[in-house]
Design a protein around this motif. Sequence first.
Motif, PDB file in Angstrom:
ATOM      1  N   GLN A  42       0.329  -0.050  -5.905  1.00 52.77           N
ATOM      2  CA  GLN A  42      -0.795   0.785  -6.202  1.00 52.77           C
ATOM      3  C   GLN A  42      -0.732   2.085  -5.601  1.00 52.77           C
ATOM      4  O   GLN A  42      -0.632   2.616  -4.593  1.00 52.77           O
ATOM      5  CB  GLN A  42      -2.098  -0.042  -5.661  1.00 52.77           C
ATOM      6  N   VAL A  43      -1.033   3.214  -6.665  1.00 51.30           N
ATOM      7  CA  VAL A  43      -1.210   4.497  -6.257  1.00 51.30           C
ATOM      8  C   VAL A  43      -2.546   5.157  -6.512  1.00 51.30           C
ATOM      9  O   VAL A  43      -3.158   4.719  -7.601  1.00 51.30           O
ATOM     10  CB  VAL A  43      -0.033   5.127  -7.162  1.00 51.30           C
ATOM     11  N   SER A  44      -2.704   6.124  -5.820  1.00 51.09           N
ATOM     12  CA  SER A  44      -4.113   6.874  -5.993  1.00 51.09           C
ATOM     13  C   SER A  44      -3.904   8.350  -5.608  1.00 51.09           C
ATOM     14  O   SER A  44      -3.211   8.512  -4.561  1.00 51.09           O
ATOM     15  CB  SER A  44      -5.270   6.292  -5.118  1.00 51.09           C
ATOM     16  N   ALA A  45      -4.609   9.053  -6.018  1.00 55.28           N
ATOM     17  CA  ALA A  45      -4.414  10.695  -5.472  1.00 55.28           C
ATOM     18  C   ALA A  45      -5.487  10.465  -4.166  1.00 55.28           C
ATOM     19  O   ALA A  45      -6.508   9.951  -4.174  1.00 55.28           O
ATOM     20  CB  ALA A  45      -5.231  11.480  -6.558  1.00 55.28           C
ATOM     21  N   PRO A  46      -5.341  11.388  -3.254  1.00 63.04           N
ATOM     22  CA  PRO A  46      -5.868  11.526  -2.026  1.00 63.04           C
ATOM     23  C   PRO A  46      -7.557  12.086  -2.417  1.00 63.04           C
ATOM     24  O   PRO A  46      -7.768  12.598  -3.229  1.00 63.04           O
ATOM     25  CB  PRO A  46      -5.169  12.479  -1.250  1.00 63.04           C
ATOM     26  N   LEU A  47      -8.445  11.262  -1.635  1.00 67.49           N
ATOM     27  CA  LEU A  47      -9.612  11.337  -1.929  1.00 67.49           C
ATOM     28  C   LEU A  47      -9.953  12.951  -1.105  1.00 67.49           C
ATOM     29  O   LEU A  47      -9.816  13.391   0.053  1.00 67.49           O
ATOM     30  CB  LEU A  47     -10.423  10.576  -1.070  1.00 67.49           C
ATOM     31  N   VAL A 325       3.580   9.741   4.792  1.00 68.25           N
ATOM     32  CA  VAL A 325       2.769   9.023   3.813  1.00 68.25           C
ATOM     33  C   VAL A 325       3.879   9.054   2.447  1.00 68.25           C
ATOM     34  O   VAL A 325       4.358   9.939   2.062  1.00 68.25           O
ATOM     35  CB  VAL A 325       1.665  10.159   3.400  1.00 68.25           C
ATOM     36  N   LEU A 326       3.878   7.719   1.959  1.00 67.90           N
ATOM     37  CA  LEU A 326       4.691   7.660   0.842  1.00 67.90           C
ATOM     38  C   LEU A 326       3.925   7.909  -0.439  1.00 67.90           C
ATOM     39  O   LEU A 326       2.744   7.297  -0.502  1.00 67.90           O
ATOM     40  CB  LEU A 326       5.129   6.021   0.794  1.00 67.90           C
ATOM     41  N   THR A 327       4.688   8.562  -1.108  1.00 65.97           N
ATOM     42  CA  THR A 327       4.265   9.072  -2.493  1.00 65.97           C
ATOM     43  C   THR A 327       5.098   8.666  -3.701  1.00 65.97           C
ATOM     44  O   THR A 327       6.254   8.115  -3.545  1.00 65.97           O
ATOM     45  CB  THR A 327       4.005  10.520  -2.699  1.00 65.97           C
ATOM     46  N   VAL A 328       4.770   8.544  -4.915  1.00 62.59           N
ATOM     47  CA  VAL A 328       5.455   8.213  -6.194  1.00 62.59           C
ATOM     48  C   VAL A 328       5.879   9.607  -6.810  1.00 62.59           C
ATOM     49  O   VAL A 328       4.684  10.245  -7.116  1.00 62.59           O
ATOM     50  CB  VAL A 328       4.716   7.075  -7.096  1.00 62.59           C
ATOM     51  N   ILE A 334      10.063   6.805  -4.963  1.00 65.17           N
ATOM     52  CA  ILE A 334       9.198   6.694  -3.688  1.00 65.17           C
ATOM     53  C   ILE A 334       9.703   8.198  -3.268  1.00 65.17           C
ATOM     54  O   ILE A 334      10.907   8.131  -2.821  1.00 65.17           O
ATOM     55  CB  ILE A 334       9.593   5.709  -2.776  1.00 65.17           C
ATOM     56  N   VAL A 335       8.901   8.871  -2.831  1.00 71.28           N
ATOM     57  CA  VAL A 335       9.362  10.196  -1.998  1.00 71.28           C
ATOM     58  C   VAL A 335       8.105  10.303  -0.547  1.00 71.28           C
ATOM     59  O   VAL A 335       7.140  10.313  -0.920  1.00 71.28           O
ATOM     60  CB  VAL A 335       8.690  11.560  -2.926  1.00 71.28           C
ATOM     61  N   PRO A 373      11.941   4.891   0.753  1.00 68.01           N
ATOM     62  CA  PRO A 373      12.112   6.064   0.185  1.00 68.01           C
ATOM     63  C   PRO A 373      13.369   6.261  -0.878  1.00 68.01           C
ATOM     64  O   PRO A 373      14.599   5.692  -0.587  1.00 68.01           O
ATOM     65  CB  PRO A 373      12.713   7.004   1.150  1.00 68.01           C
ATOM     66  N   GLY A 374      13.383   6.757  -1.912  1.00 66.75           N
ATOM     67  CA  GLY A 374      14.245   6.762  -3.176  1.00 66.75           C
ATOM     68  C   GLY A 374      14.433   5.595  -4.176  1.00 66.75           C
ATOM     69  O   GLY A 374      15.063   5.838  -5.006  1.00 66.75           O
ATOM     70  N   ALA A 375      13.538   4.779  -3.516  1.00 68.14           N
ATOM     71  CA  ALA A 375      13.684   3.253  -4.642  1.00 68.14           C
ATOM     72  C   ALA A 375      12.492   3.672  -5.806  1.00 68.14           C
ATOM     73  O   ALA A 375      11.637   4.355  -5.542  1.00 68.14           O
ATOM     74  CB  ALA A 375      13.357   2.305  -3.729  1.00 68.14           C
TER      75      ALA A 375
END
Length: 390
Positions: A42-47, A325-328, A334-335, A373-375
């Motif tokens: 599940q991903v979301s932009a930071p609030l 913090v992991l991001t897509v 994963i970045v 990371p990288g997956a």
Amino acid sequence: MPHRRPAPMSSILSAGGLVLLAALSLGEARAQGGPPPAPPVQVSAPLAQRVTNWDEFTGRFEASEQVEVRARVSGFLDSIHFKDGDLVKKGDLLFTIDPRPYRLSVDAARAEVARAKAQVELAQNEVERAEGLTQNRTITARDVDQRRANLNSAIGSQQGAEANLKTAELNLEWTEVRAPLSGRISNRRVDAGNLIAGGQSGATLLTTIVAVDPIYFTFDASEADYLRWQRRNNDLRATASREAGIVAEVRLSDEQEWKRRGRIDFVDNTLNARSATIRGRVVFPNSDQFLTPGTFGRLRVFAGEADALLVPDSVIVSDQANKIVLTVGPENKIVPKPVTLGQITRGLRVIRTGLSPEDKVVVGGFANPMVRPGAAVTPQPGEIKPNGSN
């Protein structure tokens, strides 16, 4: 041609089951030989919100006033008039030193004053008599001068006796040791019946009293924090000295919320050369006497308002000395992004640097060991919600 009997239904079903089993086995084999599916996250932009910034420090509570109670006169301790740990008011009787020797000194001083007054009266009469005799030249002027000198000497002796009387009365008054301020008293350091020493040096310590309402909280701020305050307020010390000083809040080690509010009333005039820190002090009301000198606490000082990005504290991971913090990113991979953390606001962690409003932060599913990371992952919509009001 002989007629062939049809195969039994059970045989047909058995054959069909074998074919189906073979097909499933083939598909499973193919699946095992191919790449695994991308795990869902599940991903979301930071609030993005405007938040109140706070600088946090660790410090200790201190008494606003503290006094060591010592006797001013020596003698045997006659009685004690408080219980250890009591709240006392200024002027309350704490100890009584045997007053009998000092009463005798007062009586002796009063007798000396009476004797001196009699000498003054006698000398005054002699002067008046001599002044009357000088008109008919019965005595010489030299005799008159002598009698006037005797009168002045008697007056001086009277003044000295009266001063000694005041000293004796003061020593008698000091046999009652009273509280010099209001506050909480410690335990008695000497029991009744002991001989104690008084005076300005070497006096026996009887007890201590601390004033705890209001109570002080002292902390050390870094040079960077001090310079930032200076630039924001032009003169931190002048601002802190006013009634509307810088707001500060504190919480104890077992508290989660910042319920206690005070204001900075003092900042030291020099930075510590060794630690590059400067000492500050906050005044807190303490009407319930709950806060005790020596207790540690966590302090936060108002540092203005600013726009900030917030994420749940649970999505932040540690990578050696960094917070991550992991991001897509592109291609749904994963970045990891190093971030600088701020305070907790409304249940979320403020991210000072490292994220942008467009980042897709992984807020769910990151517990899967395949999410690294990288997956490659399968992003799904998530949501970041604030919680609380702090």
